[in-house]
Scaffold this active site. Sequence first.
Site, short mmCIF file in Angstrom:
data_model
loop_
_atom_site.label_atom_id
_atom_site.label_comp_id
_atom_site.label_asym_id
_atom_site.label_seq_id
_atom_site.Cartn_x
_atom_site.Cartn_y
_atom_site.Cartn_z
N GLU A 1 11.15 51.06 -17.76
CA GLU A 1 11.49 52.60 -17.86
C GLU A 1 10.53 53.06 -18.91
OE1 GLU A 1 14.90 54.25 -19.23
OE2 GLU A 1 13.99 56.15 -19.08
N ARG B 1 18.52 60.06 -34.89
CA ARG B 1 19.91 59.63 -33.72
C ARG B 1 20.09 58.35 -33.77
NH1 ARG B 1 17.10 59.84 -27.44
NH2 ARG B 1 17.92 57.64 -26.84
N GLU C 1 2.36 47.19 -26.28
CA GLU C 1 2.36 47.11 -27.38
C GLU C 1 1.39 48.23 -28.14
OE1 GLU C 1 4.11 45.23 -30.34
OE2 GLU C 1 5.51 46.19 -31.72
N GLU D 1 23.11 45.60 -23.84
CA GLU D 1 22.68 45.85 -23.11
C GLU D 1 20.91 45.96 -22.72
OE1 GLU D 1 23.72 50.39 -21.56
OE2 GLU D 1 21.92 51.07 -21.29
N GLU E 1 18.02 56.61 -10.54
CA GLU E 1 17.26 56.96 -11.61
C GLU E 1 16.93 55.72 -12.79
OE1 GLU E 1 20.07 59.42 -13.85
OE2 GLU E 1 19.05 59.16 -16.24
N ASP F 1 15.77 53.41 -27.85
CA ASP F 1 15.86 53.62 -26.67
C ASP F 1 15.71 53.18 -25.68
OD1 ASP F 1 17.05 54.38 -24.02
OD2 ASP F 1 16.43 56.37 -23.81
N TRP G 1 15.76 65.85 -28.19
CA TRP G 1 15.64 64.26 -28.45
C TRP G 1 15.23 63.35 -29.52
CZ3 TRP G 1 15.91 67.04 -24.36
CH2 TRP G 1 16.66 66.49 -23.02
N GLU H 1 24.77 62.57 -23.86
CA GLU H 1 22.99 64.17 -23.01
C GLU H 1 23.48 65.08 -21.49
OE1 GLU H 1 20.87 60.08 -21.76
OE2 GLU H 1 19.56 60.15 -23.23
C1 BDP Z 1 17.75 57.15 -20.61
C2 BDP Z 1 17.06 57.93 -19.95
C3 BDP Z 1 18.26 58.12 -19.30
C4 BDP Z 1 19.50 56.89 -19.27
C5 BDP Z 1 19.88 57.26 -20.14
C6 BDP Z 1 21.06 56.18 -20.41
O1 BDP Z 1 15.99 57.93 -19.72
O2 BDP Z 1 18.05 58.36 -17.44
O3 BDP Z 1 20.81 57.96 -18.37
O4 BDP Z 1 18.73 56.49 -20.91
O5 BDP Z 1 20.69 55.34 -20.35
O6 BDP Z 1 17.05 55.70 -21.25
O7 BDP Z 1 22.32 56.83 -19.94
#
Ligand code: BDP
Length: 708
Positions: free
Chosen positions: A388, A331, A506, A382, A158, A360, A537, A282
């Site tokens: 991504e 969120r 950016e 983290e 993923e 995220d 989201w 999620e």
């Molecule tokens: C998002 C990702 C997803 C991950 C999620 C996570 O798009 O694929 O599962 O975070 O961190 O950024 O759990």
Amino acid sequence: ENGLNGWLRYAPLPCPGQCHPNLPSSIVTLNATETSPVYVAGTELQSGLKGVYGKSVQVTHNKCKTSSSVVVGTVDQYLEICGAVKDVPELEEDGFWLDTKGENVQILGQNERGALYGTFEYLSMLAQGNFSKVAYASNPSAPIRWVNQWDNLDGRIERGYGGPSIFFKDGQIVDNLTRVAEYARLLASIRINAVVINNVNADAALLNSTNLDGVARIADVFRPYGIQVGLSLNFASPQTYGGLSTFDPLDASVIEWWSNITTQVYDRVPDMAGYLVKADSEGEPGPQKYNRTLSDAANLFAKEIQPYGGIVMYRAFVYNQLNESIWTDDRAKAAVDFFKDLDGEFDDNVVIQIKYGPIDFQVREPASALFANLFNTSMAIELQVTQEYLGQQSHLVYVAPLWKTILDSDLRVDGQPSLVRDIVTGKRFNRKLGGSAAVVNVGTNTTWLGSHLSMSNLYAYGRLAWNPADDAQDILQDWIRLTFGLDRKVLDTITRMSMESWPAYEKYSGNLGIQTLTDIIYTHYGPSPASQDNNGWGQWTRADQTSIGMDRTVANGTGFSGQYPDEIAAMYENIDTTPDDLLLWFHHVKYTHRLHTGKTVIQHFYDEHYSGAETAQTFLRQWESLRGKIDTERYNHTRHFLDYQSGHSIVWRDAINDFYYNLSGIPDQAKRVGHHPWRIEAEDMNLEGYKTYTVNPFETASGSVAIV
Ligand code: BDP
């Protein structure tokens, strides 16, 4: 060169052995067991000296030499085998002492892992032609320096862009673990001490006995490098996999089920690092189904692995994207809302793993407010090495400067200095546990991540996990020298490109804190500003004809800014004191609102998108100036991506600018947006075998038309 050795190439330096008469002529390791990190250190030294300086050196074990050797071991081994150690200060766990001043080079670890780290440090000096006489101790900032892999059992990863998994295939652990050993070597050299091998969206089938045997094989491969293995768990496993009627964390049968699994795991891997848990997020199952708290869930695992010395990394990334309230709520507030009241409720071996920003892995976020809301709970930050939202390795983006903005943020808890890096390492609130985890997602591609230049991010992650106060450019330059050699022009050029890359990305993706304007629903790649709103989201850009940005103030907005300690909350609450680069993160303003620079928001958008794309287009030329100075394979591979980035940065530029021009109707003062006099549209050419299509969203193709 295909990239497989990363920064551990030990490529010959221009001036071989004879320039350096003082190279050691023997290697002594103070452990003769082949699977010990100290033994591995000896082998590594041998290949380093041979590779870089062409010098063949014998390794002997457990016999001290008086001069001209490198001695590697722990402080205790040294005392036992060689006698008293001089000048070595008290070392912390995993720390080391490196002394190149004396008759012998001494590399002494607090433990064997530390000895291996010290060896890689010494080798890094040698490979950079650095023969300085030094004597110093180096200790880690924190005990948790983990990486996470989001590998699925079927072999897909993923958000991985470097090919399929090195661990799994077709539901099982692969037979040939050669790549795992090579990964272990890279990770050990940057002082990573644990790796979670499977996706946080976890598949319980990892827990079947064949797979657990496989996990044991993986652990055996990592162990000589001082790296422990951890597992991601699926919270519903007792039911979905174990056949119980419930997965309630307080149910006796569930507890017994996990206890049994934990015994099976530790029987096979006695030094397993611990569990990583993503729950109630999620769509992943979690304790909320049974009205249990997140601490009930975390402590369930903590109690089981405590006797084995294991750690539970419980992710703070808890939110429900399809919850109705998200339409009116924010969120960004979820982590504090869920965890704040549980402070102090977690067992001592639980660590809350917190993404650096509240959303995220976006191109710009403020530090997560949760860092400033837990005082009796251990935390880790983290980060994401895999890019991504940041161009997925097709764009050059050196991410360390972004991480530094977070690590160096001062959250002013109780009006006192409270740098995020001091919070997560446990120093600020006196926590024994703490540190960092990064989502890496290497694959079987020989470049590991998918492109050569993106490896600077993995290297930088390890360095910052060890010492988050390090400088992003200094780290980068070590990586460049180790990866591409010592040529001055190579060093200067890759430094410049890399340091310009995150600011450029950016600018052409999403600036002023509007977030990375990628497609947000699926791919997280390419421009798609409209997708940022009106879905579960998030409701992030809140852009309409006259205004843009998400009001997160207490006074008029979602109240997110109030989650920070007073001084910081006050700064973000006030539009005048909010830094421009987070303006739209915290405030909803007219397109004509003037920034601190005096420019309007919309004009700034237009200008920055041009400027970012322009910078990205220089990367290709800069790289091409290195032709002949970089081996052909890596030169061409990198050139391909930079060529692509030149074009894709224009796609980004025009898509975003056209979108906001269309929405706001405010023209670009410089008359660029919507005017492309030199552009030849594909659909205007003589087309043979192609058809034209109208594209939706319109902004992703000029004139809304593409050919296929
Ligand atoms: C998002 C990702 C997803 C991950 C999620 C996570 O798009 O694929 O599962 O975070 O961190 O950024 O759990």
